[in-house]
Write a protein that holds these residues in place. Sequence first.
Motif, mmCIF file in Angstrom:
data_model
loop_
_atom_site.group_PDB
_atom_site.id
_atom_site.type_symbol
_atom_site.label_atom_id
_atom_site.label_comp_id
_atom_site.label_asym_id
_atom_site.label_seq_id
_atom_site.Cartn_x
_atom_site.Cartn_y
_atom_site.Cartn_z
ATOM 1 N N ASP A 164 24.026 -17.475 3.335
ATOM 2 C CA ASP A 164 24.695 -16.464 2.524
ATOM 3 C C ASP A 164 24.532 -15.071 3.104
ATOM 4 O O ASP A 164 24.979 -14.077 2.509
ATOM 5 C CB ASP A 164 24.143 -16.502 1.095
ATOM 6 N N HIS B 213 29.702 -21.508 5.909
ATOM 7 C CA HIS B 213 28.825 -20.524 6.540
ATOM 8 C C HIS B 213 27.450 -21.140 6.785
ATOM 9 O O HIS B 213 27.039 -22.089 6.109
ATOM 10 C CB HIS B 213 28.662 -19.291 5.636
ATOM 11 N N THR C 183 25.582 -14.346 6.330
ATOM 12 C CA THR C 183 26.601 -14.163 7.359
ATOM 13 C C THR C 183 27.853 -13.546 6.757
ATOM 14 O O THR C 183 28.000 -13.444 5.534
ATOM 15 C CB THR C 183 26.942 -15.505 8.020
ATOM 16 N N ASP C 184 28.782 -13.157 7.634
ATOM 17 C CA ASP C 184 30.043 -12.550 7.199
ATOM 18 C C ASP C 184 30.797 -13.541 6.302
ATOM 19 O O ASP C 184 31.118 -14.655 6.732
ATOM 20 C CB ASP C 184 30.881 -12.204 8.432
ATOM 21 N N PRO C 185 31.097 -13.167 5.067
ATOM 22 C CA PRO C 185 31.762 -14.114 4.162
ATOM 23 C C PRO C 185 33.183 -14.466 4.578
ATOM 24 O O PRO C 185 33.741 -15.447 4.082
ATOM 25 C CB PRO C 185 31.754 -13.367 2.817
ATOM 26 N N HIS C 186 33.745 -13.696 5.506
ATOM 27 C CA HIS C 186 35.114 -13.978 5.947
ATOM 28 C C HIS C 186 35.157 -14.748 7.271
ATOM 29 O O HIS C 186 36.237 -15.030 7.788
ATOM 30 C CB HIS C 186 35.889 -12.665 6.101
ATOM 31 N N ASP C 187 33.985 -15.045 7.833
ATOM 32 C CA ASP C 187 33.908 -15.769 9.107
ATOM 33 C C ASP C 187 33.578 -17.228 8.845
ATOM 34 O O ASP C 187 32.439 -17.570 8.499
ATOM 35 C CB ASP C 187 32.847 -15.134 10.011
#
Length: 414
Positions: free
Chosen positions: A128, A125, A130-134
């Motif tokens: 911290d 990423h 941003t989208d944790p799944h992206d």
Amino acid sequence: MSALRGRDPVVAAPERLTRPGRLSPSDVLRLGLLGVRTRRLRATLSALGISIGIATLVLVTGIPASSQRALNDQLSALGTNMLRGVPQPGQDPPVVLPDAADRMAARIGPVTATGQVANTHTLVHRSDLTDPHDGLGLTVLASGNGLLAAVNGRVQAGKFLDASTDRLPTAVLGHEAAARLGVTGLAPGGPRPQILVGTEWFTVIGILDPLPLAPDLDRSVLVGWEAAKKILGFDGHPTVVYVKAREDAIEAVASVLPATLNPQLPGLVQVSRPSDALAAKRATDSAFSSLFLGLAGVALLVGGIGVANTMYISVLERRAEIGLRRALGASRGQVRGQFLTESVVLSLLGGVAGTGIGVLATAGYAVYEGWRPVIPLAVLGAGVGGAVVIGMVAGVYPSVRAARLTPTEALATA
């Protein structure tokens, strides 16, 4: 009286006078140079003829050889000498390669460089927040220190992973990965950007140029092998091994690579076949070799005919000289030696001059085209040595014709 008459020196003298004197090699050389010194314009034109032929020989081999080298460099950049070994997919349990697979492959004689990577199955990423799944479509790879040499890679900014950073939380970004993560460059001496790999912060120490031989690495974040095991929980088994070897042995290396990477189950290792560019490169080499031989043969033939014609005309022009020498006691062998030596000297002078002209012209043209000048050493030897051989062959008939002229015939037709 008869016994005394037999020892009379007056009787034996005519027999000694009919024997021609023996000429040393230096005398033969001086006689051969006589025509060159006394007929300088004709000698210059004769040497010019053979020099043009030899210069043509060097040009028609040196320029294509330089062009071939430039083409081969371009083809080599397409990976003609690179192999890629991966475990057979779809196996249960999955096939794993040993931790030291790259070092095992390096023991193969013709191998010149090895590298390995492994998928850590970790997301990366920008921060911290941003989208944790992206994961931005990027792959985090554990990388061996020799990877860059094995894939013909270059660092655009910063530096690549090495032994000093192998255990540290440092990362090198592929060209596309850097763009997606917003890392546009690394200022010399400035602060290094950080990215979040999994749950840990890694410092970016390098950005790579695009990798035509391994485009999947352009979309990857590369971290040290030991750092991946210690920080990211990586199991230590590589998923791809890159091997670079000598082109003339690439098929042999490909045949033994599976057993080297996985001695227990070599059939479960896939090895990419050599690049199609290798076949094109070998076909190009064969075509250029045939072209070299053909053009060189024509150039030498033209030069030889010119020397033969020059020496034949020289015999016709110098019949008076030949007749006078024969009348003064020169043997046929001495006359043959004179004209044969002159032919070789003319050819040698032309060969040396032609070789020099050809080398300069080839180098100038190659530099103009942006190629590395390539002049095969065999061509330089063939330029001078071929000129001498041509002079000997071309001078045989004229020298024999000159030797066959009797003193009366030569003087009468002069």
